[in-house]
Design a protein around this motif. Structure first.
Motif, mmCIF file in Angstrom:
data_model
loop_
_atom_site.group_PDB
_atom_site.id
_atom_site.type_symbol
_atom_site.label_atom_id
_atom_site.label_comp_id
_atom_site.label_asym_id
_atom_site.label_seq_id
_atom_site.Cartn_x
_atom_site.Cartn_y
_atom_site.Cartn_z
ATOM 1 N N ASN A 193 -39.328 6.577 -28.996
ATOM 2 C CA ASN A 193 -38.394 5.475 -28.774
ATOM 3 C C ASN A 193 -37.848 5.449 -27.352
ATOM 4 O O ASN A 193 -37.602 4.371 -26.784
ATOM 5 N N ASP A 194 -37.614 6.648 -26.782
ATOM 6 C CA ASP A 194 -37.005 6.703 -25.454
ATOM 7 C C ASP A 194 -38.031 6.622 -24.326
ATOM 8 O O ASP A 194 -37.673 6.769 -23.158
ATOM 9 N N PHE A 195 -39.295 6.359 -24.673
ATOM 10 C CA PHE A 195 -40.330 6.192 -23.654
ATOM 11 C C PHE A 195 -41.076 4.868 -23.824
ATOM 12 O O PHE A 195 -42.246 4.754 -23.457
ATOM 13 N N VAL A 196 -40.392 3.864 -24.380
ATOM 14 C CA VAL A 196 -40.950 2.511 -24.415
ATOM 15 C C VAL A 196 -40.026 1.600 -23.615
ATOM 16 O O VAL A 196 -38.851 1.905 -23.416
ATOM 17 N N PHE A 197 -40.584 0.471 -23.168
ATOM 18 C CA PHE A 197 -39.863 -0.411 -22.257
ATOM 19 C C PHE A 197 -39.941 -1.849 -22.764
ATOM 20 O O PHE A 197 -41.045 -2.404 -22.860
ATOM 21 N N PRO A 198 -38.799 -2.470 -23.098
ATOM 22 C CA PRO A 198 -38.831 -3.898 -23.460
ATOM 23 C C PRO A 198 -39.449 -4.709 -22.328
ATOM 24 O O PRO A 198 -39.197 -4.447 -21.143
ATOM 25 N N LEU A 199 -40.256 -5.694 -22.695
ATOM 26 C CA LEU A 199 -41.021 -6.449 -21.694
ATOM 27 C C LEU A 199 -40.465 -7.853 -21.510
ATOM 28 O O LEU A 199 -40.032 -8.494 -22.473
ATOM 29 N N PRO A 200 -40.508 -8.361 -20.262
ATOM 30 C CA PRO A 200 -40.041 -9.735 -20.008
ATOM 31 C C PRO A 200 -40.866 -10.739 -20.798
ATOM 32 O O PRO A 200 -42.094 -10.625 -20.882
ATOM 33 N N GLY A 201 -40.196 -11.718 -21.372
ATOM 34 C CA GLY A 201 -40.893 -12.709 -22.189
ATOM 35 C C GLY A 201 -41.817 -13.607 -21.403
ATOM 36 O O GLY A 201 -42.722 -14.218 -21.975
#
Length: 330
Positions: A129-137
């Protein structure tokens, strides 16, 4: 689920991926389950498959530029349906001297996506969980995938080389990472000099507005402040070094290099020139680069392959048969 599997039992000269059905990833605390939407193909994947990076598991799903949708293990910070990115650095121990000093890219006990743990050449993947990055839409899945390693590590290379606004910067080799790096440099008002052996890659560099483009036999017409090498060749490193001004820096953007050939110290390195390696990336690199990419409207050149053609995608990378990046779509 369907996945591309690498078996360590294969002959080193005949290593290919088997496309087959395997069990879905098991739930693990602190991890999310992702439905893979796209996975970029990196030259590091080729090093894994061909054995340049020695096998660490009997069976492995490669792939570390994952765009995925959270479908399991959701949290308040990562609700179900969130689209996230996963990169090469899939975890660190958090307590070694490097992690404590803000250099998690040098962690003594790292987790590498698609190498020490299964990656994204599959319909589903698991990630910390702490190594994923939300991505710009604004980025679609295909465009987002190459940013997650090729883009991030290219950006880190600029930092390692000490690039400043307005510098003259050489890019030696022009694949997935370099073509993204060029756009960042242009946003910093740098002059960009591209040296690459592939005619189609030179055409792409010209179309993207490089200041100068030449083949691997020709030196840039000016001395460079900084240079980044992308090809896994020591000869390219020496060529980049020969193009530097005094005090300049070569950053080697390669996880594997064939060798460093003998060279003339007095002529090429003396004068406080430097050679530096670029090792992995940090989560800070990823967050900063994704912000930059969004701000400048970075859009990679992409060729898509279905999962069943994962071997063909790797072959295209090996043969420099495509411009820009390859992306697998399950």
């Amino acid at each position: 689920m369907r996945a591309a599997i690498l078996s360590a039992r294969q002959s080193p000269t005949m290593r290919t991926l088997e496309i087959c059905d395997v069990a879905d990833p098991e739930p693990v605390a602190g991890h999310c389950l992702l439905r893979v939407l796209a996975c970029g193909v990196c030259r590091t994947d080729l090093h894994v498959v061909e054995g340049d990076l020695g096998p660490v598991r009997d069976r492995l799903i490669p792939g570390h530029q994952i765009v995925g949708e959270v479908v399991g293990g959701a949290t308040d910070e990562l609700p179900r349906g969130t689209r996230v990115g996963v990169s090469w650095l899939g975890g660190t121990d958090g307590h070694c001297r490097y992690c404590r000093n803000g250099n998690e890219n040098l962690c003594d006990s790292p987790t590498f996506t698609g190498y020490t743990v299964d990656g994204g050449y599959a319909e589903y993947a698991r990630a910390r969980n702490d190594f994923v990055f939300p991505l710009p839409g604004v980025l679609d899945d295909l465009q987002a995938a190459p940013l997650l390693c090729a883009g991030i590590i290219g950006f880190r290379s600029l930092r390692v080389a000490g690039v400043e606004e307005g510098d003259r910067v050489g890019l030696f080799g022009f694949g997935a990472s370099a073509h993204l790096t060029l756009s960042v440099l242009q946003s910093w008002n740098c002059e960009v000099f591209v040296s690459t052996r592939g005619a189609s890659h030179r055409q792409l560099a010209v179309s993207l507005g490089a200041t100068w483009v030449g083949d691997d036999k020709h030196r840039p017409p000016v001395t460079l402040d900084r240079a980044i090498t992308f090809a896994p060749s020591g000869d390219v490193v020496v060529a980049a070094l020969a193009s530097l001004r005094k005090g300049g820096v070569v950053a080697i953007n390669a996880i594997h290099l064939d060798r460093i050939p003998e060279f003339d110290y007095d002529r090429l390195l003396w004068g406080e020139r430097q050679i530096r390696s670029v090792t992995n990336m940090t989560r800070g690199d990823a967050r900063e680069f994704l912000q930059v990419a969004n701000a400048i409207g970075l859009r990679p050149s992409v060729t898509a392959f279905p999962l069943d053609q994962a071997n063909e995608a790797l072959r295209a990378i090996k043969d420099d048969a495509i411009n820009g990046a390859a992306v697998i779509v399950p």
